[in-house]
Motif scaffolding. Structure first.
Motif, short mmCIF file in Angstrom:
data_model
loop_
_atom_site.label_atom_id
_atom_site.label_comp_id
_atom_site.label_asym_id
_atom_site.label_seq_id
_atom_site.Cartn_x
_atom_site.Cartn_y
_atom_site.Cartn_z
N ARG A 1 -3.36 -32.45 -0.56
CA ARG A 1 -2.49 -32.53 0.63
C ARG A 1 -1.02 -32.62 0.23
O ARG A 1 -0.17 -31.98 0.85
CB ARG A 1 -2.85 -33.77 1.46
CG ARG A 1 -3.87 -33.51 2.48
CD ARG A 1 -3.99 -34.68 3.46
NE ARG A 1 -5.34 -34.65 3.98
CZ ARG A 1 -6.29 -35.52 3.70
NH1 ARG A 1 -6.03 -36.56 2.94
NH2 ARG A 1 -7.49 -35.37 4.20
N LEU B 1 0.16 -29.23 -0.81
CA LEU B 1 0.23 -28.32 0.33
C LEU B 1 1.41 -28.64 1.24
O LEU B 1 2.08 -27.72 1.74
CB LEU B 1 -1.07 -28.36 1.14
CG LEU B 1 -2.29 -27.75 0.44
CD1 LEU B 1 -3.53 -27.94 1.29
CD2 LEU B 1 -2.08 -26.30 0.10
N LEU C 1 3.62 -25.42 1.61
CA LEU C 1 3.36 -24.60 2.81
C LEU C 1 4.50 -24.70 3.81
O LEU C 1 5.11 -25.76 3.96
CB LEU C 1 2.06 -25.05 3.49
CG LEU C 1 0.75 -24.70 2.82
CD1 LEU C 1 -0.42 -25.26 3.63
CD2 LEU C 1 0.59 -23.20 2.66
N PRO C 2 4.76 -23.62 4.54
CA PRO C 2 5.75 -23.70 5.62
C PRO C 2 5.26 -24.64 6.73
O PRO C 2 4.05 -24.85 6.88
CB PRO C 2 5.87 -22.26 6.14
CG PRO C 2 4.83 -21.47 5.46
CD PRO C 2 4.21 -22.29 4.39
N ARG D 1 4.88 -24.40 9.90
CA ARG D 1 3.95 -23.89 10.90
C ARG D 1 2.51 -23.88 10.40
O ARG D 1 1.58 -23.85 11.19
CB ARG D 1 4.40 -22.52 11.39
CG ARG D 1 4.29 -21.44 10.36
CD ARG D 1 4.68 -20.09 10.97
NE ARG D 1 4.58 -19.07 9.95
CZ ARG D 1 5.60 -18.53 9.32
NH1 ARG D 1 6.82 -18.92 9.60
NH2 ARG D 1 5.42 -17.60 8.41
N TRP D 2 2.31 -23.87 9.08
CA TRP D 2 0.96 -23.90 8.50
C TRP D 2 0.44 -25.32 8.38
O TRP D 2 -0.75 -25.53 8.13
CB TRP D 2 0.96 -23.23 7.13
CG TRP D 2 0.97 -21.75 7.20
CD1 TRP D 2 2.03 -20.94 7.50
CD2 TRP D 2 -0.14 -20.89 7.00
NE1 TRP D 2 1.66 -19.64 7.49
CE2 TRP D 2 0.31 -19.57 7.17
CE3 TRP D 2 -1.47 -21.10 6.67
CZ2 TRP D 2 -0.52 -18.48 7.04
CZ3 TRP D 2 -2.29 -20.00 6.54
CH2 TRP D 2 -1.81 -18.71 6.73
N GLN D 3 1.29 -26.30 8.52
CA GLN D 3 0.91 -27.69 8.29
C GLN D 3 0.30 -28.36 9.52
O GLN D 3 -0.03 -29.53 9.47
CB GLN D 3 2.11 -28.48 7.79
CG GLN D 3 2.56 -28.03 6.42
CD GLN D 3 3.74 -28.81 5.92
OE1 GLN D 3 4.01 -29.91 6.37
NE2 GLN D 3 4.47 -28.23 4.98
N PHE E 1 -2.56 -27.70 10.52
CA PHE E 1 -3.97 -27.77 10.17
C PHE E 1 -4.08 -28.35 8.77
O PHE E 1 -3.29 -28.02 7.89
CB PHE E 1 -4.57 -26.35 10.22
CG PHE E 1 -6.03 -26.29 9.91
CD1 PHE E 1 -6.97 -26.71 10.84
CD2 PHE E 1 -6.46 -25.83 8.68
CE1 PHE E 1 -8.32 -26.66 10.55
CE2 PHE E 1 -7.81 -25.78 8.38
CZ PHE E 1 -8.74 -26.19 9.32
N ASP E 2 -5.06 -29.22 8.55
CA ASP E 2 -5.27 -29.81 7.22
C ASP E 2 -6.10 -28.84 6.37
O ASP E 2 -7.31 -28.72 6.53
CB ASP E 2 -6.00 -31.15 7.36
CG ASP E 2 -6.17 -31.85 6.03
OD1 ASP E 2 -5.58 -31.40 5.02
OD2 ASP E 2 -6.90 -32.85 5.99
N TRP E 3 -5.41 -28.15 5.48
CA TRP E 3 -6.05 -27.15 4.63
C TRP E 3 -6.69 -27.75 3.39
O TRP E 3 -7.38 -27.04 2.63
CB TRP E 3 -5.03 -26.10 4.20
CG TRP E 3 -4.54 -25.26 5.33
CD1 TRP E 3 -3.40 -25.45 6.05
CD2 TRP E 3 -5.19 -24.13 5.91
NE1 TRP E 3 -3.30 -24.50 7.04
CE2 TRP E 3 -4.39 -23.67 6.97
CE3 TRP E 3 -6.38 -23.46 5.63
CZ2 TRP E 3 -4.73 -22.58 7.74
CZ3 TRP E 3 -6.72 -22.36 6.40
CH2 TRP E 3 -5.91 -21.93 7.43
#
Length: 90
Positions: free
Chosen positions: A50, A53, A57-58, A60-62, A64-66
């Motif tokens: 996390r 990430l 990550l930008p 707008r991608w954050q 969601f928990d990838w």
């Protein structure tokens, strides 16, 4: 060969724990000894992922928990590497 089986079993168990952890995160059950056990198994892997990430990550991608997806991909990568090593040495 025994070490290979042990590592594969541990990775499989982690995959199962990760899947249960994700499913339970959607259901939001009351905390109990089983949910705490899953958290203690999975979170030490997800927390560093996390952090990376969030840094990479930008925004707008954050939303969601990838981290579970990345953890699952890492487990699969390790499985593939183990299989390749076993095919070379076995």
């Amino acid at each position: 060969m025994l070490l290979y089986k042990i590592i594969r079993t541990v990775l499989w168990l982690f995959d199962v724990c990760l899947l249960l952890y994700v499913l339970l995160s959607w259901l939001k059950p009351a905390s109990n000894k089983w949910t705490e056990l899953l958290k203690r198994v999975v979170e030490p892997v997800l927390t560093p992922i996390r952090r990376v990430l969030v840094a990479k990550l930008p925004a707008r991608w954050q939303i969601f928990d990838w981290s579970p997806v990345v953890a699952w991909l890492l487990v699969e990568l390790i499985n593939m590497l183990l299989n390749n090593l076993m095919s070379i040495f076995w």
